[in-house]
Each structure stands twice: as structure tokens, then as C-alpha cells.
Enzyme design. Structure first.
Site, mmCIF file in Angstrom:
data_model
loop_
_atom_site.group_PDB
_atom_site.id
_atom_site.type_symbol
_atom_site.label_atom_id
_atom_site.label_comp_id
_atom_site.label_asym_id
_atom_site.label_seq_id
_atom_site.Cartn_x
_atom_site.Cartn_y
_atom_site.Cartn_z
ATOM 1 C CB THR A 104 -14.252 1.627 1.833
ATOM 2 O OG1 THR A 104 -14.367 2.295 0.781
ATOM 3 C CG2 THR A 104 -14.724 -0.003 1.639
ATOM 4 C CB VAL A 111 -17.753 -0.955 -0.771
ATOM 5 C CG1 VAL A 111 -17.330 -1.638 0.410
ATOM 6 C CG2 VAL A 111 -17.898 -1.406 -1.987
ATOM 7 C CE LYS A 142 -11.750 1.385 -10.042
ATOM 8 N NZ LYS A 142 -10.822 0.355 -9.221
ATOM 9 C CG ASP A 182 -2.080 0.931 1.060
ATOM 10 O OD1 ASP A 182 -2.089 2.047 0.606
ATOM 11 O OD2 ASP A 182 -3.252 0.314 1.166
ATOM 12 C CB ILE A 183 0.615 4.459 -1.910
ATOM 13 C CG1 ILE A 183 1.537 5.500 -2.011
ATOM 14 C CG2 ILE A 183 -0.609 4.879 -1.464
ATOM 15 C CD1 ILE A 183 1.300 6.217 -3.435
ATOM 16 C CB SER A 195 -15.948 0.508 -10.159
ATOM 17 O OG SER A 195 -17.014 1.358 -9.805
ATOM 18 C CG ASP A 205 3.198 5.009 -6.293
ATOM 19 O OD1 ASP A 205 2.263 4.556 -6.584
ATOM 20 O OD2 ASP A 205 3.411 6.166 -6.350
ATOM 21 C CG ASN A 210 -8.299 -3.973 -3.155
ATOM 22 O OD1 ASN A 210 -9.364 -3.910 -3.001
ATOM 23 N ND2 ASN A 210 -7.488 -3.169 -2.362
ATOM 24 C CE1 TYR A 214 -12.698 4.813 -8.619
ATOM 25 C CE2 TYR A 214 -14.841 4.435 -9.729
ATOM 26 C CZ TYR A 214 -14.040 3.862 -8.597
ATOM 27 O OH TYR A 214 -14.166 2.930 -8.085
#
Length: 273
Positions: free
Chosen positions: A208, A206, A177, A37-38, A155, A75, A102, A173
């Protein structure tokens, strides 16, 4: 006995949200985890990014299940970084059987001082980073000759343009996707003869940190028509990360051993409205 005993999974964006949920769900079924993860705040994104403390929580959750986890900060836009993290994990845990690309960012409903930079950053992370991840892992999986499963997180915006507000972030986005679906189909054709399956999952909203934040909350409050456009068919506003994780588990386990090249919505009916 778990469905993934003896397996190793490489998961990007694993510090929180869906990535953490995937790591935990796969660990519950016996998998060990390599995580990246970044852990940085991007200046094109208004909501808070993942932190080292978030990643520590993921690590503790996996270890509490008596599974091993190797985490490295990195990254996904830098393929050499992805390769280094992957190789370090393999050195500690063994060959990778499962790949979950993901990671992702979204920018919606806030000021964009530099729309060009915003668009490019969203596409670089959400699309180029996916290519980097699979490219690094796939060649190793082919050489190993034991098959495997790759799941790319797209998505509902990867299958429809409904809900876009015309901003650079939203357009980037949706473009990224959609691009992930093209990558999946091409990868599935390339890797299928090596018994490596490739699929996409397509979540609706979702619960999150990428969705549950002040920026998105204000945007929805100020734009009720946008809320209607992004509403699910079933009477639920947001689904839970584990709902996506359960779909991922099906795809990467023997339950889905002959499933490849599919776009699997987990969307509470969003796409049929």
C-alpha cells in the site's frame, strides 16, 4: 447471492490501500459502504497522504459493483466528526451491521523535528481514532438489537516489538497497535452479550502507499538489518491488500459467526519466526 447482501459497512481510512480493498471486497459480497478518510497531508508524515482523487477512485469502484456508497471527509481523532459521518451514512443507507476501523499512519526511517508531536499524532490516530469509531457505532448497534461485527486493524507490531528502530514514530505505532488489541478484547467482552463480535487483524507488510514510498524504501536500503528483522517466514516481501480483505470478509460474514475476541494474523509466518 453475496455473503453480505443487505448489510451496511462503516469503513475508516477508505480512500486507498487496505480501506479501499475492504470497501470493494465487501461490496462484491453485497454490502453498501459508509466511508470516511481525512484526505489531508499531515506534517508529521513524510509519505504522501490520501487525496480526494483517491477517494473518488474508491467510490467509482464500489459503484461499478452496483452498490451504494456514502463518503464524507473527516478526521477520526474528532469524535463529533465521526458521529456526523456515521449518522449521515445511516440516514442514506440504513443501519450499520459492520464496522472496520481500518485507518492508520506510520512514521519510520525519516527525520522527526518534533518527536513528541509525532508520537502523539500516531497514537491519537491509530488508537484514539479506533476508540472513537467503535464508541460511536457500538451504542447504535446495541440499541438496534440485531448484532453485528467489528474488525479493528492492528498489525504484527501489535503482537511483537520486533523491527522497531527506537524512533518516536515507530514506538508510537507499536504502542498504538498493541493498544488496539486491548480495546478489541474489552469491546468483545462488552458487546458479546449483544451478539456483536469484535476481532483484530494483524497484517505483515502490505503493498500500500503507506509502505510503498521513497521514505520507507530508503530506510530499508540504508538499514539491511532492519529488513532482516521484518522479513516474513514465507518467501514473500509484501502481501496484497485483498489478502487482508479476505480475512476481514471471513470475520464479518456468517462464516465467522462465532468468532470473537481473536487476534488474526495475516502475516506470511512473520510472527512464528
Amino acid at each position: 447471492m453475496g455473503k453480505l447482501d443487505g448489510k451496511v459497512a462503516f469503513i475508516t481510512g477508505a480512500a486507498r490501500g487496505q480501506g479501499r480493498s475492504h470497501a470493494i471486497r465487501l461490496a462484491q459480497e453485497g454490502a453498501d459502504i459508509i466511508a470516511i478518510d481525512i484526505l489531508e497531508q499531515l506534517d508529521t508524515i513524510d509519505y504522501p497522504g490520501a487525496t480526494p482523487a483517491d477517494m473518488e477512485e474508491t467510490v467509482k469502484a464500489v459503484e461499478a459493483l452496483d452498490r451504494r456508497i456514502v463518503f464524507k471527509q473527516g478526521d477520526v481523532r474528532d469524535i463529533e466528526t465521526v458521529k456526523a459521518v456515521y449518522q449521515a451514512g445511516v440516514a442514506d443507507l440504513g443501519p450499520v451491521d459492520i464496522v472496520l476501523a481500518n485507518h492508520g499512519i506510520a512514521q519510520l526511517g525519516s527525520a522527526e523535528p518534533d518527536p513528541v508531536k509525532t508520537f502523539r499524532e500516531v497514537v491519537d490516530i491509530n488508537l484514539v481514532g479506533v476508540w472513537n469509531t467503535v464508541w460511536v457505532c457500538a451504542h447504535d448497534m446495541i440499541e438496534r438489537g440485531q448484532g453485528g461485527s467489528i474488525v479493528l486493524t492492528s498489525s504484527t507490531q501489535g503482537l511483537t516489538g520486533r523491527g522497531s528502530d527506537g524512533s518516536a514514530g515507530a514506538l508510537g505505532y507499536a504502542a498504538a497497535k498493541h493498544g488496539v488489541v486491548g480495546l478489541m478484547r474489552s469491546f468483545a467482552n462488552w458487546l458479546g452479550p449483544h451478539n456483536i463480535r469484535v476481532n483484530t487483524v494483524h497484517p505483515t507488510g502490505v503493498e500500500t502507499p503507506m509502505v510503498m514510498n521513497e521514505v520507507i524504501g530508503k530506510y530499508i536500503a540504508d538499514n539491511p538489518e532492519a529488513a532482516k528483522m521484518t522479513a516474513n517466514l514465507m518467501p514473500v516481501d509484501l502481501i496484497q491488500p485483498v489478502d487482508i480483505s479476505n480475512a476481514v470478509l471471513f470475520l464479518v460474514s456468517d462464516d465467522g459467526r462465532y468468532v470473537s475476541g481473536v487476534t488474526l494474523p495475516v502475516d506470511a509466518g512473520f510472527l512464528v519466526r
